[in-house]
Design an enzyme around this catalytic site. Structure first.
Site, short mmCIF file in Angstrom:
data_model
loop_
_atom_site.label_atom_id
_atom_site.label_comp_id
_atom_site.label_asym_id
_atom_site.label_seq_id
_atom_site.Cartn_x
_atom_site.Cartn_y
_atom_site.Cartn_z
N PRO A 2 0.83 -1.22 0.00
CA PRO A 2 0.00 0.00 0.00
C PRO A 2 0.86 1.26 0.00
O PRO A 2 1.85 1.34 0.72
CB PRO A 2 -0.79 -0.11 1.31
CG PRO A 2 -0.67 -1.53 1.72
CD PRO A 2 0.62 -2.04 1.18
N GLU A 3 0.50 2.21 -0.86
CA GLU A 3 1.19 3.49 -0.93
C GLU A 3 0.21 4.58 -0.49
O GLU A 3 -0.89 4.28 -0.04
CB GLU A 3 1.72 3.73 -2.35
CG GLU A 3 2.66 2.61 -2.81
CD GLU A 3 3.18 2.81 -4.23
OE1 GLU A 3 3.30 3.97 -4.67
OE2 GLU A 3 3.49 1.81 -4.89
N ARG A 116 2.10 -10.98 6.02
CA ARG A 116 3.56 -10.95 6.08
C ARG A 116 4.11 -10.35 7.36
O ARG A 116 5.32 -10.37 7.59
CB ARG A 116 4.11 -10.26 4.84
CG ARG A 116 3.66 -11.02 3.57
CD ARG A 116 4.29 -10.49 2.33
NE ARG A 116 5.74 -10.62 2.34
CZ ARG A 116 6.52 -10.20 1.35
NH1 ARG A 116 6.00 -9.63 0.31
NH2 ARG A 116 7.82 -10.37 1.43
#
Ligand SMILES: [Zn+2]
Length: 282
Positions: A2-3, A116
């Site tokens: 995600p940015e 993750r």
């Protein structure tokens, strides 16, 4: 990963669905998601309090709590924030659960899901921000705020060495741009990834600044980009649609949509794949 546009979409979701609701219960499964301050601090710091707002700086989500503390959420590689009615089956890798007081007769849960486990939930006293979150002070300007414009970008790039792409990814230069949007921004700016900052004219820096703002704003309007590998979704579980507007990212080998004369090429720069048009970008 995600940015800025994806994090901003999540921020808006938190604002709408979570802010103003009493957190009645907190569960922490995986300690790694709360590693910075530990399980007890997160459970005690969030139980019985209410988020007053949802802010964002670069890729950092920050909420003021009515206790005087703050909570920071960072999604990193694969983090997701979801809100579902209590009792809904939780997805695998749900590491933090906040139970929210009923609204319109429905008790909801806010889940922090992170396969993750690079993401984080941190509860802290804002007077200790410098010690707990020292990286916040080093973040560059956020491009979709008033603190950003061509002059500011020129100042941020001044004296910086190396290629443009890694500079755009450097959160100390500009906060919030990651691999997808760096490639899209460079394409719209007609600049190659390996141009050096000191080779840019004033006009090119101005175009770069405008492209950063435009691309990020358009991506926010589209609810972010959802790629097959990152599985980004908003707080309601909806996918973003800006991937449909990508001109270079994820289009290696396909025809350039801008010039229509050559195919998008890929190189690996500092371990990150970089897509560009060799004809459009100089
Ligand atoms: Zn082209």
């Amino acid at each position: 990963m995600p940015e800025l546009p994806e994090v901003e979409t999540v921020r808006r979701g938190i604002e709408e669905r979570v802010v103003g609701r009493l957190i009645t219960q907190v569960e922490v499964g995986r300690e790694r998601s709360v590693r910075r301050v530990g399980r007890e601090t997160v459970i005690h710091g969030l139980t019985g309090v209410t988020m007053l707002n949802a802010r964002r700086r670069g890729k950092y989500l920050l909420c003021d709590l009515d206790s005087g503390d703050e909570v920071m959420i960072h999604l990193r590689m694969s983090g997701r924030v979801l809100v579902e009615p209590a009792g809904t089956e939780r997805p695998p890798h749900t590491h933090v659960v906040l139970t929210l007081a009923a609204r319109d007769g429905v008790v909801d849960e806010m889940w922090f899901v992170d396969p993750r486990t690079f993401g984080e939930v941190v509860v802290f006293d804002p007077t200790c921000t410098a010690e707990v979150l020292p990286e916040l002070a080093r973040l560059g300007p956020d491009p979709i705020t008033d603190e950003f414009n061509a002059e500011v970008l020129a100042k941020q790039l001044k004296g910086k060495r190396g290629a443009l792409k890694p500079l755009l990814l450097n959160q100390h230069v500009v906060a919030g741009v990651g691999n997808i949007y760096a490639d899209e921004v460079l394409h719209r700016s007609r600049l190659r990834w390996d141009r050096t900052a000191d080779s840019l004219s004033r006009k090119q820096i101005a175009l770069l600044a405008t492209s950063i703002v435009e691309i990020l704003t358009e991506a926010i309007e589209a609810g972010g980009s959802t790629l097959v590998d990152t599985q980004y979704v908003d707080i309601e579980g909806n996918v973003g649609s800006f991937q449909e507007n990508h001109r270079v990212y994820g289009r290696v080998g396909q025809g350039c949509l801008t010039c229509g004369k050559t195919s998008i090429r890929k190189v690996v720069v500092a371990g990150r794949s970089t897509s560009f048009c060799p004809r459009c970008q100089k």
